[in-house]
Design a protein around this motif. Structure first.
Motif, PDB file in Angstrom:
ATOM      1  N   VAL A 117      54.809  34.432  76.199  1.00 45.37           N
ATOM      2  CA  VAL A 117      56.350  35.100  75.884  1.00 45.37           C
ATOM      3  C   VAL A 117      56.698  34.720  77.393  1.00 45.37           C
ATOM      4  N   TRP A 118      58.207  34.753  76.012  1.00 45.98           N
ATOM      5  CA  TRP A 118      59.718  34.527  77.089  1.00 45.98           C
ATOM      6  C   TRP A 118      60.170  35.747  77.108  1.00 45.98           C
ATOM      7  N   GLU A 119      60.785  35.379  78.529  1.00 46.36           N
ATOM      8  CA  GLU A 119      61.619  36.792  79.415  1.00 46.36           C
ATOM      9  C   GLU A 119      62.741  36.369  79.810  1.00 46.36           C
ATOM     10  N   GLN A 120      63.661  36.754  79.056  1.00 48.71           N
ATOM     11  CA  GLN A 120      65.126  37.372  80.068  1.00 48.71           C
ATOM     12  C   GLN A 120      65.828  37.852  80.349  1.00 48.71           C
ATOM     13  N   ASP A 121      66.016  38.577  81.312  1.00 48.30           N
ATOM     14  CA  ASP A 121      67.024  39.346  81.570  1.00 48.30           C
ATOM     15  C   ASP A 121      66.104  40.642  81.337  1.00 48.30           C
ATOM     16  N   ASP A 126      60.183  36.081  71.697  1.00 54.31           N
ATOM     17  CA  ASP A 126      58.398  35.314  70.779  1.00 54.31           C
ATOM     18  C   ASP A 126      58.341  34.006  70.728  1.00 54.31           C
ATOM     19  N   PRO A 127      58.270  32.821  71.532  1.00 52.24           N
ATOM     20  CA  PRO A 127      58.785  31.294  71.560  1.00 52.24           C
ATOM     21  C   PRO A 127      58.128  31.207  70.533  1.00 52.24           C
ATOM     22  N   PHE A 128      58.235  31.744  69.284  1.00 56.12           N
ATOM     23  CA  PHE A 128      57.515  30.892  67.658  1.00 56.12           C
ATOM     24  C   PHE A 128      58.153  31.619  66.787  1.00 56.12           C
ATOM     25  N   ARG A 129      58.750  32.930  67.334  1.00 62.02           N
ATOM     26  CA  ARG A 129      59.915  32.491  65.955  1.00 62.02           C
ATOM     27  C   ARG A 129      61.058  34.370  67.492  1.00 62.02           C
ATOM     28  N   PRO A 130      61.518  33.054  68.210  1.00 59.93           N
ATOM     29  CA  PRO A 130      62.270  33.716  68.964  1.00 59.93           C
ATOM     30  C   PRO A 130      63.490  34.411  68.799  1.00 59.93           C
ATOM     31  N   GLY A 131      64.250  33.864  67.073  1.00 55.09           N
ATOM     32  CA  GLY A 131      65.407  34.689  66.570  1.00 55.09           C
ATOM     33  C   GLY A 131      65.271  35.750  65.648  1.00 55.09           C
ATOM     34  N   VAL A 132      63.956  35.894  65.383  1.00 59.07           N
ATOM     35  CA  VAL A 132      63.585  37.830  64.620  1.00 59.07           C
ATOM     36  C   VAL A 132      64.211  38.616  65.504  1.00 59.07           C
ATOM     37  N   GLY A 136      65.603  40.480  71.506  1.00 58.07           N
ATOM     38  CA  GLY A 136      64.440  40.034  72.683  1.00 58.07           C
ATOM     39  C   GLY A 136      63.453  41.274  72.223  1.00 58.07           C
ATOM     40  N   PHE A 137      62.157  41.447  72.198  1.00 54.44           N
ATOM     41  CA  PHE A 137      61.819  43.315  72.397  1.00 54.44           C
ATOM     42  C   PHE A 137      61.291  43.633  73.353  1.00 54.44           C
ATOM     43  N   GLY A 188      64.314  27.324  76.222  1.00 48.70           N
ATOM     44  CA  GLY A 188      65.346  27.097  77.019  1.00 48.70           C
ATOM     45  C   GLY A 188      66.789  26.663  75.425  1.00 48.70           C
ATOM     46  N   THR A 189      66.386  27.271  74.726  1.00 53.96           N
ATOM     47  CA  THR A 189      68.194  27.042  74.183  1.00 53.96           C
ATOM     48  C   THR A 189      68.119  28.471  73.237  1.00 53.96           C
ATOM     49  N   ILE A 190      67.654  29.052  72.577  1.00 52.45           N
ATOM     50  CA  ILE A 190      67.772  30.437  72.109  1.00 52.45           C
ATOM     51  C   ILE A 190      67.329  31.265  73.123  1.00 52.45           C
ATOM     52  N   ALA A 191      65.967  30.931  73.315  1.00 54.79           N
ATOM     53  CA  ALA A 191      65.325  31.564  74.908  1.00 54.79           C
ATOM     54  C   ALA A 191      64.096  30.684  75.633  1.00 54.79           C
ATOM     55  N   GLY A 192      63.917  31.346  76.532  1.00 56.30           N
ATOM     56  CA  GLY A 192      62.780  30.575  77.684  1.00 56.30           C
ATOM     57  C   GLY A 192      63.453  29.776  78.587  1.00 56.30           C
ATOM     58  N   THR A 193      63.173  29.386  79.144  1.00 54.06           N
ATOM     59  CA  THR A 193      63.105  27.953  80.251  1.00 54.06           C
ATOM     60  C   THR A 193      62.303  27.240  79.859  1.00 54.06           C
TER      61      THR A 193
END
Lengths: 371, 247
Positions: A117-121, A126-132, A136-137, A188-193
């Motif tokens: 999973v991509w954690e940010q702040d 979700d790396p496979f649907r980061p925009g839904v 974030g969750f 790193g674009t929508i989320a993640g590093t």
């Protein structure tokens, strides 16, 4: 007959079929293999252009089915923001055949979904649907639980649908070097590093694209032998390319490969068809009239013309066969007892209003002005 | 003496009748307040608009209907004439969203915390009655809001029955939703009054003890009786009594 071209219909000749016609009068671009009726359950997935298909089908009374509509009572704004109802499943955009193959593998086989999973702040994407999920969750567990819902919706959708419309979008993507799992977007674009040691760019070639699509078909038909697949290619150019090519040539490269894969599949599989929305939007015969000034976004007129072609060509091919009446969908459970989807409750009936008046009169009588 | 009392208005749709009935029957002590009522049936709420720190009927007929049940014959409701306003019912429904969330809890889908918050906030803020309450709150007076109560038990469509079982088995869920609603309202300067716990049964219904008389025969599962009005006032009065009279 002196040669085979002598007896061909006029749509096989450029001058009569294209050059001498107004672009909007070009007809018969699609010779559909499969009849799609209002009775058939249709699901849609793929890149962003696929969502237009869903809307047009619904508007025409076709049985597009949303297998992951979310909780009851969502307003249109909430559906939009949380990506419910965009496609038949809440996958977000599925750009590449590999991404589709991954989703189907997780949904239809015992293969577990990745833990990543991509954690940010403090929020989880979700790396496979980061925009839904806007913002974030709340937790990784919530993310995983939500993803299980999507996988269940895919399973059900593939079992129950008769037509799967998939819009092929891109050949370029990013993946984990070790696991080879492909992401929906570059980390790193929508989320993640982004980690150059871990993440790598891949531009799928024809063989890989075809192999992925063949695996996709195999997975689908394993659960539903009667499923028909309608492929389209998104006419939306790449926003950016990570290849070493100009973005324009990279776009043509990408779309050409996808288009070729679609043709190969159509030729080899009776239950696979291709609808030329890509050609309608992109071909010079249409003089770019369906693109917005950024030459990327497709205008509503373009979508309208694409869908008009879709329905016309279906009718032209199958017009002798009377259309089956639409099958009524079982109604959604409506818990919006008083308020409905409209946040403001509807007007009351005369009886309800009378009841309300009685309550007030009973309270304030006999001295109506005793407040 | 009345000059020193906090000026309070009870504003609402037909649901506000049970407050008046509670007062008339002596079930609630409203002494110590300079009290007025201003309200009418919910249908008329579509003909109300908030402007210039006041709720204005948009037509004469509606204005006369509201004035009919106000001691001063007010044709409109200026927020600045009051130190506190209790908005009762006012077509603010939270039950449908709560029921939807409870149903999702038992049958799916997973509803994320973010979506739960947005569902409750968007639905509440999207309602005319709530926007009127927010307008009042932004204009000065302390505003309390008691949303329309849960339906009276007995009117049980099957899916709602299943939902009720979930709600009843996990009271924390209902507490969470009310806490969210309270926080959302607070952002708009409104003090939300959750439905009094002792009036609730099966998680998301109102006990039949609090229904209007003859509710089954009248098929009225919405309106409540003076006892319910007293329960709401029991929540509101301690707050209203703390309000000071303004200049």
């Amino acid at each position: 007959m002196t040669h085979p071209y002598e007896t061909l219909p006029e749509d096989r000749f450029w001058r009569s079929a294209v050059a001498d016609r107004d672009a909007l009068d070009i007809a018969g671009l699609w010779k559909p293999k499969l009849r799609i009726t209002r009775k058939d359950r249709i699901v849609t997935a793929g890149s962003c252009f696929a969502q237009h298909f869903a809307r047009a089908l619904v508007a025409r009374g076709y049985r597009w089915t949303d297998f992951e509509p979310g909780p009851s009572g969502l307003t249109p704004a909430l559906k939009h923001d949380y990506h419910y109802g965009t496609f038949s499943f809440r996958t977000g955009n599925i750009y590449t055949p590999r991404m589709l193959r991954q989703w189907l593998t997780w949904a239809l086989t015992p293969t577990p979904t990745p833990e990543e999973v991509w954690e940010q702040d403090g929020r989880f994407y979700d790396p496979f649907r980061p925009g839904v999920e806007p913002g974030g969750f709340a937790s990784a567990a919530e993310l995983q639980a939500s993803r299980l819902d999507t996988l269940a919706a895919i399973r059900r959708g593939l079992k129950e649908a008769r037509v799967f419309v998939f819009t092929l979008g891109l050949t370029e993507s990013w993946r984990d070097r070790e696991t080879r799992v492909e992401y929906a977007v570059c980390p790193g674009t929508i989320a993640g590093t982004f980690d150059a040691e871990r993440h790598e760019f891949v531009n799928h070639g024809y063989d890989a694209l075809l192999a992925d699509m063949k695996s996709v078909l195999k997975l689908m038909w394993r659960v539903n032998r009667k499923l028909n697949i309608l492929l389209t290619v998104s006419p939306v150019p790449l926003t950016a390319t990570a290849s070493d090519q100009h973005v324009l040539t990279a776009t043509v490269h990408s779309k050409s490969l996808l288009r070729a894969v679609a043709s190969t599949l159509v030729q080899g599989q009776a239950r696979v068809d291709y609808f030329p929305s890509y050609e309608i939007i992109t071909h010079p015969a249409y003089h770019g009239q369906f693109y917005a000034p950024n030459l990327r976004s497709v205008l509503p007129e373009g979508v309208d013309h694409v869908m008009k072609t879709f329905f016309q060509d279906q009718a032209a091919r199958f017009e002798a066969i009377p259309a089956a009446p639409p099958t009524a969908e079982p109604p959604d459970i409506n818990l919006q007892t008083a308020a409905g989807d409209d946040p403001d409750p509807p007007e009351m009936s005369e009886a309800e209003e009378l009841r309300c008046e009685e309550e007030i009169l009973a309270a304030f009588a006999p001295d109506v002005r005793n407040g | 003496m009345a000059d020193a009392l906090p000026r309070v208005c009870i504003f609402g749709d037909s649901h506000y009748a049970c407050l008046k009935q509670a007062q008339v029957r002596g079930l609630a002590d409203l002494s110590g307040l300079d009290l007025e009522y201003w309200g009418h049936v919910g249908t008329r709420f579509r003909h109300l608009a908030f402007r210039d720190k006041a709720i204005h009927p948009t037509d004469d007929f509606t204005a006369r209907r509201f004035a009919k049940f106000n001691a001063k014959g007010r044709l409109f409701l200026p927020a600045t004439d009051f130190d506190a306003i209790l908005v009762m019912g006012a077509r603010v429904y939270v039950a449908p969203t709560i029921l939807s969330l409870l149903h999702a809890q038992s049958h799916g889908p997973v509803v994320s915390a973010g979506l739960r918050h947005r569902m409750l906030a968007d639905r509440m803020r999207g309602q005319m009655g709530y926007r009127l309450a927010a307008g009042l709150a932004a204009s000065g007076p302390r505003v309390l809001l008691a949303p329309v109560s849960f339906p009276t038990e007995g009117v049980v469509p099957k899916p709602v029955l299943a939902t009720a079982k979930v709600a009843a088995s996990d009271p924390q869920l209902l507490a969470e939703y009310w806490a969210l609603l309270t926080a959302i309202a607070a952002e708009d300067g409104i003090t939300l009054l959750p439905q009094p716990a002792d009036t609730v049964t099966a998680g998301c219904f109102t006990r039949a003890d609090f229904a209007v008389a003859g509710h089954v025969a009248r098929k009225d599962y919405e309106h409540k009786n003076p006892a319910y009005g007293a329960a709401v006032l029991a929540q509101a009065l301690p707050i209203l009594r703390q309000v000071s009279r303004g200049p």
